[in-house]
Scaffold this motif. Sequence first.
Motif, PDB file in Angstrom:
ATOM      1  N   ALA A 222     -22.053 -14.140  14.294  1.00  0.00           N
ATOM      2  CA  ALA A 222     -22.251 -13.229  14.928  1.00  0.00           C
ATOM      3  C   ALA A 222     -22.783 -12.948  16.313  1.00  0.00           C
ATOM      4  CB  ALA A 222     -23.513 -12.697  14.216  1.00  0.00           C
ATOM      5  N   LEU A 223     -23.085 -14.082  16.767  1.00  0.00           N
ATOM      6  CA  LEU A 223     -23.730 -14.067  18.093  1.00  0.00           C
ATOM      7  C   LEU A 223     -22.099 -14.278  18.935  1.00  0.00           C
ATOM      8  CD1 LEU A 223     -25.967 -16.584  19.301  1.00  0.00           C
ATOM      9  CD2 LEU A 223     -23.683 -16.586  20.687  1.00  0.00           C
ATOM     10  N   VAL A 224     -21.213 -14.262  17.942  1.00  0.00           N
ATOM     11  CA  VAL A 224     -19.961 -15.091  18.746  1.00  0.00           C
ATOM     12  C   VAL A 224     -19.627 -13.266  19.746  1.00  0.00           C
ATOM     13  CG1 VAL A 224     -17.375 -14.224  18.763  1.00  0.00           C
ATOM     14  CG2 VAL A 224     -18.600 -16.676  18.078  1.00  0.00           C
ATOM     15  N   LYS A 225     -19.709 -12.550  18.520  1.00  0.00           N
ATOM     16  CA  LYS A 225     -19.189 -10.144  18.460  1.00  0.00           C
ATOM     17  C   LYS A 225     -20.398 -10.051  19.554  1.00  0.00           C
ATOM     18  CE  LYS A 225     -19.113  -6.597  15.684  1.00  0.00           C
ATOM     19  NZ  LYS A 225     -18.510  -5.516  14.662  1.00  0.00           N
ATOM     20  N   LYS A 226     -21.422 -10.478  19.506  1.00  0.00           N
ATOM     21  CA  LYS A 226     -22.990 -10.149  20.491  1.00  0.00           C
ATOM     22  C   LYS A 226     -22.063 -10.088  21.129  1.00  0.00           C
ATOM     23  CE  LYS A 226     -26.249  -8.076  21.551  1.00  0.00           C
ATOM     24  NZ  LYS A 226     -26.932  -6.503  20.924  1.00  0.00           N
ATOM     25  N   VAL A 227     -21.188 -11.379  21.902  1.00  0.00           N
ATOM     26  CA  VAL A 227     -21.353 -11.737  23.099  1.00  0.00           C
ATOM     27  C   VAL A 227     -19.538 -11.136  24.241  1.00  0.00           C
ATOM     28  CG1 VAL A 227     -20.650 -14.020  24.683  1.00  0.00           C
ATOM     29  CG2 VAL A 227     -21.803 -14.048  23.222  1.00  0.00           C
ATOM     30  N   VAL A 228     -18.853 -11.110  23.257  1.00  0.00           N
ATOM     31  CA  VAL A 228     -17.232 -10.272  23.157  1.00  0.00           C
ATOM     32  C   VAL A 228     -17.925  -8.886  23.745  1.00  0.00           C
ATOM     33  CG1 VAL A 228     -15.460  -9.742  22.353  1.00  0.00           C
ATOM     34  CG2 VAL A 228     -16.004 -11.878  22.299  1.00  0.00           C
ATOM     35  N   GLU A 229     -18.590  -8.066  23.137  1.00  0.00           N
ATOM     36  CA  GLU A 229     -19.026  -6.421  23.190  1.00  0.00           C
ATOM     37  C   GLU A 229     -19.686  -6.402  24.689  1.00  0.00           C
ATOM     38  OE1 GLU A 229     -21.497  -5.932  19.858  1.00  0.00           O
ATOM     39  OE2 GLU A 229     -20.068  -5.420  18.707  1.00  0.00           O
ATOM     40  N   GLU A 230     -21.174  -7.865  25.276  1.00  0.00           N
ATOM     41  CA  GLU A 230     -21.482  -7.873  26.184  1.00  0.00           C
ATOM     42  C   GLU A 230     -20.886  -7.952  27.926  1.00  0.00           C
ATOM     43  OE1 GLU A 230     -25.382 -10.111  24.741  1.00  0.00           O
ATOM     44  OE2 GLU A 230     -23.567 -11.079  25.909  1.00  0.00           O
ATOM     45  N   HIS A 231     -19.331  -8.304  27.730  1.00  0.00           N
ATOM     46  CA  HIS A 231     -18.394  -8.614  28.355  1.00  0.00           C
ATOM     47  C   HIS A 231     -17.223  -7.642  27.988  1.00  0.00           C
ATOM     48  CE1 HIS A 231     -20.097 -12.525  28.376  1.00  0.00           C
ATOM     49  NE2 HIS A 231     -19.708 -12.829  29.781  1.00  0.00           N
ATOM     50  N   ASN A 232     -17.191  -6.224  27.332  1.00  0.00           N
ATOM     51  CA  ASN A 232     -16.829  -5.344  27.015  1.00  0.00           C
ATOM     52  C   ASN A 232     -15.635  -5.383  26.292  1.00  0.00           C
ATOM     53  OD1 ASN A 232     -18.194  -3.158  28.369  1.00  0.00           O
ATOM     54  ND2 ASN A 232     -17.842  -3.888  30.245  1.00  0.00           N
ATOM     55  N   GLY A 233     -15.500  -6.621  26.181  1.00  0.00           N
ATOM     56  CA  GLY A 233     -13.717  -7.100  25.080  1.00  0.00           C
ATOM     57  C   GLY A 233     -14.145  -7.038  24.154  1.00  0.00           C
ATOM     58  N   SER A 234     -12.913  -7.319  23.029  1.00  0.00           N
ATOM     59  CA  SER A 234     -13.106  -6.890  21.181  1.00  0.00           C
ATOM     60  C   SER A 234     -12.020  -8.358  21.036  1.00  0.00           C
ATOM     61  CB  SER A 234     -11.263  -5.762  21.548  1.00  0.00           C
ATOM     62  OG  SER A 234     -10.303  -6.053  21.796  1.00  0.00           O
ATOM     63  N   ILE A 235     -12.838  -8.331  19.664  1.00  0.00           N
ATOM     64  CA  ILE A 235     -12.509  -9.260  18.885  1.00  0.00           C
ATOM     65  C   ILE A 235     -11.653  -9.054  17.384  1.00  0.00           C
ATOM     66  CG2 ILE A 235     -14.798  -9.198  17.747  1.00  0.00           C
ATOM     67  CD1 ILE A 235     -14.396 -12.330  17.922  1.00  0.00           C
ATOM     68  N   SER A 236     -10.340  -9.941  17.214  1.00  0.00           N
ATOM     69  CA  SER A 236      -9.845  -9.677  15.987  1.00  0.00           C
ATOM     70  C   SER A 236      -9.627 -10.620  15.666  1.00  0.00           C
ATOM     71  CB  SER A 236      -7.910  -8.781  16.193  1.00  0.00           C
ATOM     72  OG  SER A 236      -7.562  -9.695  17.273  1.00  0.00           O
ATOM     73  N   VAL A 237      -9.751 -10.929  13.696  1.00  0.00           N
ATOM     74  CA  VAL A 237      -8.978 -11.883  13.347  1.00  0.00           C
ATOM     75  C   VAL A 237      -7.595 -11.586  12.029  1.00  0.00           C
ATOM     76  CG1 VAL A 237     -10.304 -13.691  11.252  1.00  0.00           C
ATOM     77  CG2 VAL A 237     -11.223 -12.077  13.135  1.00  0.00           C
ATOM     78  N   GLU A 238      -7.007 -13.374  12.437  1.00  0.00           N
ATOM     79  CA  GLU A 238      -5.425 -12.980  11.364  1.00  0.00           C
ATOM     80  C   GLU A 238      -5.453 -14.155  10.763  1.00  0.00           C
ATOM     81  OE1 GLU A 238      -2.227 -13.340  14.044  1.00  0.00           O
ATOM     82  OE2 GLU A 238      -3.044 -10.992  14.799  1.00  0.00           O
ATOM     83  N   SER A 239      -5.314 -14.295   9.339  1.00  0.00           N
ATOM     84  CA  SER A 239      -5.850 -15.472   8.893  1.00  0.00           C
ATOM     85  C   SER A 239      -4.719 -15.156   7.414  1.00  0.00           C
ATOM     86  CB  SER A 239      -7.491 -15.622   8.184  1.00  0.00           C
ATOM     87  OG  SER A 239      -7.592 -17.208   7.271  1.00  0.00           O
ATOM     88  N   ASN A 240      -4.584 -16.265   7.260  1.00  0.00           N
ATOM     89  CA  ASN A 240      -3.257 -16.209   5.787  1.00  0.00           C
ATOM     90  C   ASN A 240      -4.032 -17.323   4.921  1.00  0.00           C
ATOM     91  OD1 ASN A 240      -1.348 -14.694   6.385  1.00  0.00           O
ATOM     92  ND2 ASN A 240      -0.894 -16.183   8.523  1.00  0.00           N
ATOM     93  N   ILE A 241      -3.537 -17.382   3.631  1.00  0.00           N
ATOM     94  CA  ILE A 241      -4.501 -18.532   2.890  1.00  0.00           C
ATOM     95  C   ILE A 241      -3.887 -19.798   3.169  1.00  0.00           C
ATOM     96  CG2 ILE A 241      -5.067 -19.116   0.560  1.00  0.00           C
ATOM     97  CD1 ILE A 241      -7.127 -16.924   1.814  1.00  0.00           C
ATOM     98  N   GLY A 242      -4.551 -21.300   3.052  1.00  0.00           N
ATOM     99  CA  GLY A 242      -3.470 -22.485   3.142  1.00  0.00           C
ATOM    100  C   GLY A 242      -2.973 -22.337   4.475  1.00  0.00           C
ATOM    101  N   LEU A 243      -2.432 -21.488   5.622  1.00  0.00           N
ATOM    102  CA  LEU A 243      -2.602 -22.046   6.810  1.00  0.00           C
ATOM    103  C   LEU A 243      -3.142 -21.835   7.890  1.00  0.00           C
ATOM    104  CD1 LEU A 243       0.964 -19.428   5.975  1.00  0.00           C
ATOM    105  CD2 LEU A 243       0.792 -21.867   5.955  1.00  0.00           C
ATOM    106  N   GLY A 244      -3.945 -21.377   7.909  1.00  0.00           N
ATOM    107  CA  GLY A 244      -5.187 -21.094   8.615  1.00  0.00           C
ATOM    108  C   GLY A 244      -5.600 -19.888   8.695  1.00  0.00           C
ATOM    109  N   THR A 245      -6.361 -19.990  10.596  1.00  0.00           N
ATOM    110  CA  THR A 245      -7.035 -18.653  11.181  1.00  0.00           C
ATOM    111  C   THR A 245      -6.740 -18.818  12.609  1.00  0.00           C
ATOM    112  OG1 THR A 245      -8.450 -19.026   9.154  1.00  0.00           O
ATOM    113  CG2 THR A 245      -9.716 -17.379  11.010  1.00  0.00           C
ATOM    114  N   THR A 246      -7.036 -17.442  12.822  1.00  0.00           N
ATOM    115  CA  THR A 246      -6.427 -17.190  14.448  1.00  0.00           C
ATOM    116  C   THR A 246      -7.737 -16.157  14.739  1.00  0.00           C
ATOM    117  OG1 THR A 246      -4.566 -17.908  14.475  1.00  0.00           O
ATOM    118  CG2 THR A 246      -5.321 -16.131  15.792  1.00  0.00           C
ATOM    119  N   PHE A 247      -8.252 -16.918  15.744  1.00  0.00           N
ATOM    120  CA  PHE A 247      -9.418 -15.699  16.361  1.00  0.00           C
ATOM    121  C   PHE A 247      -8.702 -15.463  18.016  1.00  0.00           C
ATOM    122  CE2 PHE A 247     -12.335 -17.565  12.817  1.00  0.00           C
ATOM    123  CZ  PHE A 247     -13.211 -16.098  12.887  1.00  0.00           C
TER     124      PHE A 247
END
Length: 485
Positions: free
Chosen positions: A425-450
């Motif tokens: 929640a804090l990460v998203k808040k900081v991204v919004e403060e900097h006029n940025g965007s955040i997305s997430v990609e994930s595959n079970i057993g393979l890992g996650t990318t923010f």
Amino acid sequence: MVKTVRPIFRKLFQTVKDPVLILNTSCQIESINDYAAQMLNIDQSSRSLLEMDESSKSKWNKYLKKIQSTLGGFCNLNLKIDEGKYKEFRLMGYFHEKKDLIFVRISPKSEASSINESNSIDIYSMFNDISHGIILTDLNGEIVDLNSQALQCMQCEKSQIIKKQHEVIFETLSDYEYSKLQYFANLMNGGRAAINVSSDIGKPSYYKMESKFNYNMNMIVTTITDETEKILLKQQVEQQQTLNSIGQMAASIAHEIRNPMTSLKGFVDLLRLNSNEDHQNYLSVMDSELQRMESILTDLLYLSKPKQRSYEETSIILVVKDVIELMIPHAIQHNVRLKMDDSNYCPISVMGNHNRLKQMLINLVKNAIEVMCSGGVVVIKLENHDGGVEVSVIDEGAGLSDVEMNQLFTPFYTTKSTGTGLGLALVKKVVEEHNGSISVESNIGLGTTFKISLPISDRQYLRHEDDNLIEMWMSHDSFNRLPVV
């Protein structure tokens, strides 16, 4: 003139210009008007049975059971119109429970089909360019036609749905309020119904589907309205209300906890002066837990009432290097290696706050390390993207389920046994403060990318454009292209 065995229905029939009749459950005619009598070639003076061929008798029995439970419905029957001659008719009936009678409106099947076909073509051409989806269904529940907007909502080809039953809509659009049965009941009993549906294909989408009987066209007209923006806005409002609640709670926590925490820290420091080595270990644990409490309290206060911060041109690559240096000890403890990948990155600056960006990345890298129980590599990747910079934190963990993905940035939601649910929640808040965007990609057993995208500094953008102009004018080819005067 209305011919009816039951005078009570005479006044009702006089106002009806359509071919209608009243049947009992044995398919015997109780009342019939002139239009229906002429169409069926029936003698109005007798209470005759509605005669049909053998195949239609089984249809009638099924139809009778259906309308007795749903109170309304449609069917096609081959009815006798002359000696040895049958014709297919469409019956639209309503079952009257108290009187045990069926009120029926009839129309020749061929005529109804041609009307439906003509109307569907006209309406399709008229409404194909509007923003709403439109589905045309005949009175048997068979989809006759639909426009391109409806196909787009359902993410399918026309050939996959045309001439299918109305229920096929719910194969691609999910009823997210569990009211599908109520929708069909309302449609059959009242002639109109509405339901909220969603699509999980690609990005989540939300629609309102409204259906209504159009008796002039002998069709059910269904409109689909895109309410995705409205639903997402509602979710944002609910999240903001949650954050406001956190703010009120954080103010109380700050007042009630910080004072005793200060005293506890002071006593821990005093005890250290006269403690042996064993006691020093216990005191270190106490001090560590007090610092953890202080960190949680700081996150709560930031989420509720962030302070005014100064923003300046900040180098993202320096932020990443600081974070890696700070997180190396934590990574070693979990048998994880940290790696920075800047092979596709040309250093640029963003307008931001160095400390807040660092805190944001620390949260992401810490999470990535802790989800890799068997060790591995966490990659922090830097790339130039859409005139800005994209920072990706890539882990080799177990991945996230769809349910976890949908709840990721919700305050207090966590998959860790000891987590607070405030980090992302804090990460998203900081991204919004900097006029940025955040997305997430994930595959079970393979890992996650923010992935975090941050815009380039306006001043640097201008300098970058100036540099391009100078480079263009100073190049040899540019001089060759100058016009001769």
